[in-house]
Enzyme design. Sequence first.
Site, mmCIF file in Angstrom:
data_model
loop_
_atom_site.group_PDB
_atom_site.id
_atom_site.type_symbol
_atom_site.label_atom_id
_atom_site.label_comp_id
_atom_site.label_asym_id
_atom_site.label_seq_id
_atom_site.Cartn_x
_atom_site.Cartn_y
_atom_site.Cartn_z
ATOM 1 N N CYS A 74 -28.374 -46.249 14.054
ATOM 2 C CA CYS A 74 -28.371 -45.545 12.769
ATOM 3 C C CYS A 74 -28.708 -46.526 11.649
ATOM 4 C CB CYS A 74 -27.017 -44.914 12.504
ATOM 5 S SG CYS A 74 -26.433 -43.777 13.776
ATOM 6 N N CYS A 77 -32.394 -47.342 10.552
ATOM 7 C CA CYS A 77 -33.056 -46.449 9.595
ATOM 8 C C CYS A 77 -32.336 -46.419 8.246
ATOM 9 C CB CYS A 77 -33.121 -45.031 10.152
ATOM 10 S SG CYS A 77 -34.261 -44.803 11.534
ATOM 11 N N HIS A 78 -31.010 -46.389 8.284
ATOM 12 C CA HIS A 78 -30.229 -46.116 7.073
ATOM 13 C C HIS A 78 -29.567 -47.346 6.460
ATOM 14 C CE1 HIS A 78 -30.763 -41.805 7.629
ATOM 15 N NE2 HIS A 78 -30.380 -41.928 8.890
ATOM 16 N N CYS A 112 -30.700 -36.411 14.134
ATOM 17 C CA CYS A 112 -31.218 -37.765 13.943
ATOM 18 C C CYS A 112 -31.318 -38.494 15.279
ATOM 19 C CB CYS A 112 -30.324 -38.551 12.981
ATOM 20 S SG CYS A 112 -30.616 -38.173 11.237
ATOM 21 N N CYS A 175 -9.741 -14.360 7.627
ATOM 22 C CA CYS A 175 -9.309 -15.673 7.133
ATOM 23 C C CYS A 175 -8.613 -15.529 5.779
ATOM 24 C CB CYS A 175 -10.501 -16.607 6.985
ATOM 25 S SG CYS A 175 -11.571 -16.734 8.424
ATOM 26 N N CYS A 178 -4.649 -15.026 5.321
ATOM 27 C CA CYS A 178 -3.760 -16.190 5.298
ATOM 28 C C CYS A 178 -4.056 -17.085 4.093
ATOM 29 C CB CYS A 178 -3.905 -17.016 6.575
ATOM 30 S SG CYS A 178 -3.096 -16.300 8.019
ATOM 31 N N HIS A 179 -5.332 -17.436 3.921
ATOM 32 C CA HIS A 179 -5.671 -18.546 3.032
ATOM 33 C C HIS A 179 -5.884 -18.157 1.576
ATOM 34 C CE1 HIS A 179 -5.793 -21.228 6.408
ATOM 35 N NE2 HIS A 179 -6.610 -20.412 7.050
ATOM 36 N N ARG A 208 -11.254 -27.153 12.481
ATOM 37 C CA ARG A 208 -10.163 -26.201 12.580
ATOM 38 C C ARG A 208 -10.631 -24.774 12.842
ATOM 39 N NH1 ARG A 208 -5.417 -26.255 14.350
ATOM 40 N NH2 ARG A 208 -4.258 -24.435 13.708
ATOM 41 N N CYS A 212 -8.381 -21.442 14.507
ATOM 42 C CA CYS A 212 -7.896 -20.304 13.724
ATOM 43 C C CYS A 212 -8.387 -18.985 14.307
ATOM 44 C CB CYS A 212 -8.344 -20.436 12.265
ATOM 45 S SG CYS A 212 -7.325 -21.585 11.302
#
Length: 251
Positions: A74, A77-78, A112, A175, A178-179, A208, A212
């Site tokens: 990696c 290139c970076h 990549c 979702c 709950c959230h 996660r 869930c």
Amino acid sequence: MRFFVTIFFTAVLIAAGIAAAGEIPLNERRSGYTFMAPDTQAIQDDDTANPGMLWVLDGESLWKKKAGTANKSCADCHNDASTSMKGVAARYPAFDMTLGRPVNLEQRINLCRARHQEASPLAYESRDLLALTAFVAEQSRKMAITPDTTAELQPFVANGRDFFMKRQGQLNLGCTNCHDDNWDKHLAGSAVTQALPTGYPIYRLERRLRNCITGMRAQNYDYGAPELVELELYLMSRAAGMKIETPAVRP
């Protein structure tokens, strides 16, 4: 078994007895960190105690390791990730012009590998992919989340929001139930947070979303499925302006 029975009865009570509150206003949005006990916050704050940093260190080694037929790392290139990867995690998932759809950070790493290292993809939830993702994301720590606003992405964001709001599974929950409706309460002893992905990958080093969905007793999706990437894209839009905390510790 006891855990799932607890989830079942708690979810039924939520679905049956509490009116929907709607999306959380911007000025009330809180990261998972604020739901932690002080002892857990102290673990996240101390890089020598935060277990997620072990994966970050592994990711740093993998960043420099040559792989694939191209025999490239990696870093080839970076270069220095602290510069080249700064802010990257804050804007993913992002639109990939070649594929014509959004990709998340794990998928970008694997793209990549395929395109530039000529290496095979790393398996979802594998230690190496989690380590590289945690390492890249950690370079954006304390930076504000700035979701990609490319026009081509907007239908995918809308799909992710629809998924978040839709009731599904044997418990007939979305979702949002709950959230949005019940955050700052507890489910089987765990804090119900606002589903703002400021610290992922999070220790216990996981994504996660699938967990869930299983808890809702709904049909799950393969790792990296378009539906999950769209959901991740929407969740990042909910967290716009909040700070990256990777690697966080699960509340």
